[in-house]
Design an enzyme around this catalytic site. Sequence first.
Site, mmCIF file in Angstrom:
data_model
loop_
_atom_site.group_PDB
_atom_site.id
_atom_site.type_symbol
_atom_site.label_atom_id
_atom_site.label_comp_id
_atom_site.label_asym_id
_atom_site.label_seq_id
_atom_site.Cartn_x
_atom_site.Cartn_y
_atom_site.Cartn_z
ATOM 1 N N SER A 126 0.735 -1.274 -0.023
ATOM 2 C CA SER A 126 -0.284 0.021 0.219
ATOM 3 C C SER A 126 0.859 1.402 0.212
ATOM 4 C CB SER A 126 -0.892 -0.013 1.405
ATOM 5 O OG SER A 126 -1.416 1.336 1.416
ATOM 6 N N GLU A 128 0.356 3.670 1.720
ATOM 7 C CA GLU A 128 0.468 4.057 3.115
ATOM 8 C C GLU A 128 1.773 3.884 3.675
ATOM 9 O OE1 GLU A 128 -1.537 5.583 5.946
ATOM 10 O OE2 GLU A 128 -2.592 6.296 4.212
ATOM 11 N N TYR A 151 -1.476 0.457 10.569
ATOM 12 C CA TYR A 151 -1.517 -0.391 9.087
ATOM 13 C C TYR A 151 -0.331 -0.148 8.265
ATOM 14 C CZ TYR A 151 -3.550 -0.871 4.581
ATOM 15 O OH TYR A 151 -3.927 -1.336 3.252
HETATM 16 P P1 NAP Z 1 -11.576 -4.612 1.772
HETATM 17 O O1 NAP Z 1 -12.560 -4.068 0.939
HETATM 18 O O2 NAP Z 1 -11.422 -4.116 2.910
HETATM 19 O O3 NAP Z 1 -11.353 -5.935 1.973
HETATM 20 C C1 NAP Z 1 -10.470 -6.973 2.919
HETATM 21 C C2 NAP Z 1 -10.589 -8.192 2.787
HETATM 22 O O4 NAP Z 1 -9.911 -9.060 3.887
HETATM 23 C C3 NAP Z 1 -12.167 -8.706 2.940
HETATM 24 O O5 NAP Z 1 -12.529 -9.740 2.259
HETATM 25 C C4 NAP Z 1 -12.069 -9.197 4.564
HETATM 26 O O6 NAP Z 1 -12.951 -10.218 4.883
HETATM 27 C C5 NAP Z 1 -10.723 -9.755 4.580
HETATM 28 N N1 NAP Z 1 -10.208 -10.104 5.874
HETATM 29 C C6 NAP Z 1 -9.849 -8.946 6.730
HETATM 30 N N2 NAP Z 1 -9.249 -9.669 7.855
HETATM 31 C C7 NAP Z 1 -8.825 -10.658 7.585
HETATM 32 C C8 NAP Z 1 -8.303 -11.984 8.279
HETATM 33 N N3 NAP Z 1 -7.890 -11.719 9.508
HETATM 34 N N4 NAP Z 1 -8.236 -13.072 7.614
HETATM 35 C C9 NAP Z 1 -8.640 -13.148 6.242
HETATM 36 N N5 NAP Z 1 -9.127 -12.259 5.630
HETATM 37 C C10 NAP Z 1 -9.397 -11.124 6.462
HETATM 38 O O7 NAP Z 1 -9.974 -3.937 1.232
HETATM 39 P P2 NAP Z 1 -9.697 -3.802 -0.516
HETATM 40 O O8 NAP Z 1 -10.072 -2.365 -0.744
HETATM 41 O O9 NAP Z 1 -10.515 -4.738 -1.129
HETATM 42 O O10 NAP Z 1 -8.072 -3.932 -0.398
HETATM 43 C C11 NAP Z 1 -7.445 -5.415 -0.801
HETATM 44 C C12 NAP Z 1 -6.077 -5.232 -0.295
HETATM 45 O O11 NAP Z 1 -5.391 -4.254 -0.828
HETATM 46 C C13 NAP Z 1 -6.051 -5.368 1.272
HETATM 47 O O12 NAP Z 1 -4.918 -5.798 1.741
HETATM 48 C C14 NAP Z 1 -5.768 -3.714 1.504
HETATM 49 O O13 NAP Z 1 -4.867 -3.574 2.723
HETATM 50 C C15 NAP Z 1 -4.667 -3.487 0.207
HETATM 51 N N6 NAP Z 1 -4.768 -2.391 -0.273
HETATM 52 C C16 NAP Z 1 -5.982 -1.433 -0.621
HETATM 53 C C17 NAP Z 1 -6.041 0.009 -1.160
HETATM 54 C C18 NAP Z 1 -7.305 0.596 -1.606
HETATM 55 O O14 NAP Z 1 -7.017 1.629 -1.918
HETATM 56 N N7 NAP Z 1 -8.355 -0.183 -1.710
HETATM 57 C C19 NAP Z 1 -4.773 0.517 -1.468
HETATM 58 C C20 NAP Z 1 -3.467 -0.484 -1.406
HETATM 59 C C21 NAP Z 1 -3.720 -1.592 -0.621
HETATM 60 P P3 NAP Z 1 -14.277 -9.422 5.459
HETATM 61 O O15 NAP Z 1 -15.247 -9.220 4.353
HETATM 62 O O16 NAP Z 1 -14.860 -10.551 6.310
HETATM 63 O O17 NAP Z 1 -14.220 -8.360 6.407
HETATM 64 O O1 F7E Z 2 -8.980 7.962 4.015
HETATM 65 C C1 F7E Z 2 -9.638 11.471 5.010
HETATM 66 C C2 F7E Z 2 -8.784 10.763 5.990
HETATM 67 O O2 F7E Z 2 -9.919 5.967 4.874
HETATM 68 C C3 F7E Z 2 -8.597 8.964 2.869
HETATM 69 C C4 F7E Z 2 -7.198 2.293 2.186
HETATM 70 O O3 F7E Z 2 -7.726 1.637 1.265
HETATM 71 O O4 F7E Z 2 -6.084 3.759 0.940
HETATM 72 C C5 F7E Z 2 -6.770 3.640 1.933
HETATM 73 O O5 F7E Z 2 -6.526 4.288 3.055
HETATM 74 C C6 F7E Z 2 -8.456 10.315 3.465
HETATM 75 C C7 F7E Z 2 -7.256 10.353 4.867
HETATM 76 O O6 F7E Z 2 -8.327 6.072 2.883
HETATM 77 C C8 F7E Z 2 -12.962 11.294 6.505
HETATM 78 O O7 F7E Z 2 -8.110 11.493 6.923
HETATM 79 C C9 F7E Z 2 -11.678 12.724 6.010
HETATM 80 O O8 F7E Z 2 -6.704 11.555 4.701
HETATM 81 O O9 F7E Z 2 -10.639 6.567 2.575
HETATM 82 P P1 F7E Z 2 -9.905 6.535 3.522
HETATM 83 P P2 F7E Z 2 -7.011 5.791 3.448
HETATM 84 O O10 F7E Z 2 -6.564 6.066 4.749
HETATM 85 O O11 F7E Z 2 -6.166 6.698 2.547
HETATM 86 C C10 F7E Z 2 -4.694 3.169 1.242
HETATM 87 C C11 F7E Z 2 -3.953 3.373 0.125
HETATM 88 C C12 F7E Z 2 -5.055 1.853 1.998
HETATM 89 O O12 F7E Z 2 -3.891 0.982 1.778
HETATM 90 C C13 F7E Z 2 -6.001 1.504 2.795
HETATM 91 O O13 F7E Z 2 -6.403 0.202 2.933
HETATM 92 O O14 F7E Z 2 -9.668 10.787 3.929
HETATM 93 N N1 F7E Z 2 -10.979 11.616 5.677
HETATM 94 N N2 F7E Z 2 -12.963 12.419 6.543
HETATM 95 C C14 F7E Z 2 -11.675 10.544 5.883
HETATM 96 N N3 F7E Z 2 -11.397 9.147 5.979
HETATM 97 C C15 F7E Z 2 -12.427 8.333 6.355
HETATM 98 N N4 F7E Z 2 -12.268 7.230 6.394
HETATM 99 N N5 F7E Z 2 -13.524 8.969 6.949
HETATM 100 C C16 F7E Z 2 -13.960 10.222 7.008
HETATM 101 O O15 F7E Z 2 -14.902 10.517 7.542
#
Ligand code: NAP
Ligand code: F7E
Length: 323
Positions: A126, A128, A151
């Site tokens: 990520s 992050e 995270y």
């Molecule tokens: P998501 O919608 O939150 O999906 C996460 C998945 O992981 C869900 O199926 C969840 O199951 C499962 N999970 C959570 N805890 C687990 C555990 N202990 N054992 C097995 N499975 C578990 O996330 P996503 O957006 O699809 O992201 C997919 C991956 O990419 C994650 O690793 C995330 O950290 C990474 N990532 C995401 C982004 C982004 O912007 N979306 C960016 C960079 C990296 P449940 O449905 O049961 O909760």
């Molecule tokens: O926040 C701001 C918050 O929770 C984005 C995950 O997929 O991308 C994701 O992480 C921004 C942050 O995503 C609210 O402070 C303001 O600056 O949608 P987010 P994230 O934290 O960037 C990375 C790449 C991952 O890997 C992660 O799995 O939005 N923000 N107001 C808020 N965020 C949330 N959630 N809720 C608010 O009310």
Amino acid sequence: MKKKAIISGVTGQDGSYMAELLLSKGYELHGLMRRLSSFASGRIDHLFSNPHFHTYHADLTDSPSLSGIISKVKPDEFYNLGAMSHVKVSFEVPQYTLETNTVGVLNVLEILRTLSPKTKFYQASSSEMFGVPGVPPPFNETTPMNPQSPYGVAKLAAFHLTKQYRDGYGMFATTGILFNHESPRRGGTFVTKKVSQAVARIKHGMQDSLVLGNLDAKRDWGWSPEFVEAIHLIMQQKKPDVYVVATGETHTIKEFVEEAFAHVGLDWKKYVKTDKRYIRPNEVPLLLGDASKIKKIGWKPKMKFKDIVHAMIDYDMAHPHDN
Ligand code: NAP
Ligand code: F7E
């Protein structure tokens, strides 16, 4: 012979799109699901009738569940998309975050090393992990990393473990550093989906206002269905490596909010409030990625910022009662 793949996190946003992609490519697919107290399979319910799609109860923190499935399936590819993926929540459950996002990855790598060393492994890294790197954006594969949340720390440790198994054991352990990517299937507690759902509900008269945190943070938002294509491409390379996947554009949360309300003819200033309960102990103020490396192997983003906002709003306008 069909290629066999396992996806952890198959019920998640990316897992569900990845499942559709691999089934469309003719894979035999095995998805890992957690047991929860209520149904969490909404994103993949439409796939259960496919005879090539199989699901199992498993958890990344539970090695026996993983080893049983891996030894039975002996997959060609393992996509590790499962994670505790919410940055703010990771401050509240830091130990669980590291157990799932770091030790969980170690569990899979160790099982593959001992039971199925030829399996290709993908780790969902990520942006992050960059946190506040101390150098100007855009960030690429060589940018220093300085994560700002449990995270980010957990993902960075898993990133290094993946490298360790690649370099030390010669395994095909590859990774993509994905910047934020969204879709109508995004979980409702991430900011984009929280905004798109609220806009639709406000427009339908079902909600009065929207409470957010930091509106000034900037994110490089892409489109999840395109990002899973990048993941698949990374897995098809001859050698395991590290690739940044990003759009190369960054926008503030405020810009997303403005565009979302404007799309349905509303002025966001009349509806949006802020509250400190959504402010994180540490913030990542700016994310902007440089995807030059993956572009060289044939991937590029197509959906632009406004397309993404509009697609999410249009979906939620048509489905305002979805969770
Ligand atoms: P998501 O919608 O939150 O999906 C996460 C998945 O992981 C869900 O199926 C969840 O199951 C499962 N999970 C959570 N805890 C687990 C555990 N202990 N054992 C097995 N499975 C578990 O996330 P996503 O957006 O699809 O992201 C997919 C991956 O990419 C994650 O690793 C995330 O950290 C990474 N990532 C995401 C982004 C982004 O912007 N979306 C960016 C960079 C990296 P449940 O449905 O049961 O909760
Ligand atoms: O926040 C701001 C918050 O929770 C984005 C995950 O997929 O991308 C994701 O992480 C921004 C942050 O995503 C609210 O402070 C303001 O600056 O949608 P987010 P994230 O934290 O960037 C990375 C790449 C991952 O890997 C992660 O799995 O939005 N923000 N107001 C808020 N965020 C949330 N959630 N809720 C608010 O009310």
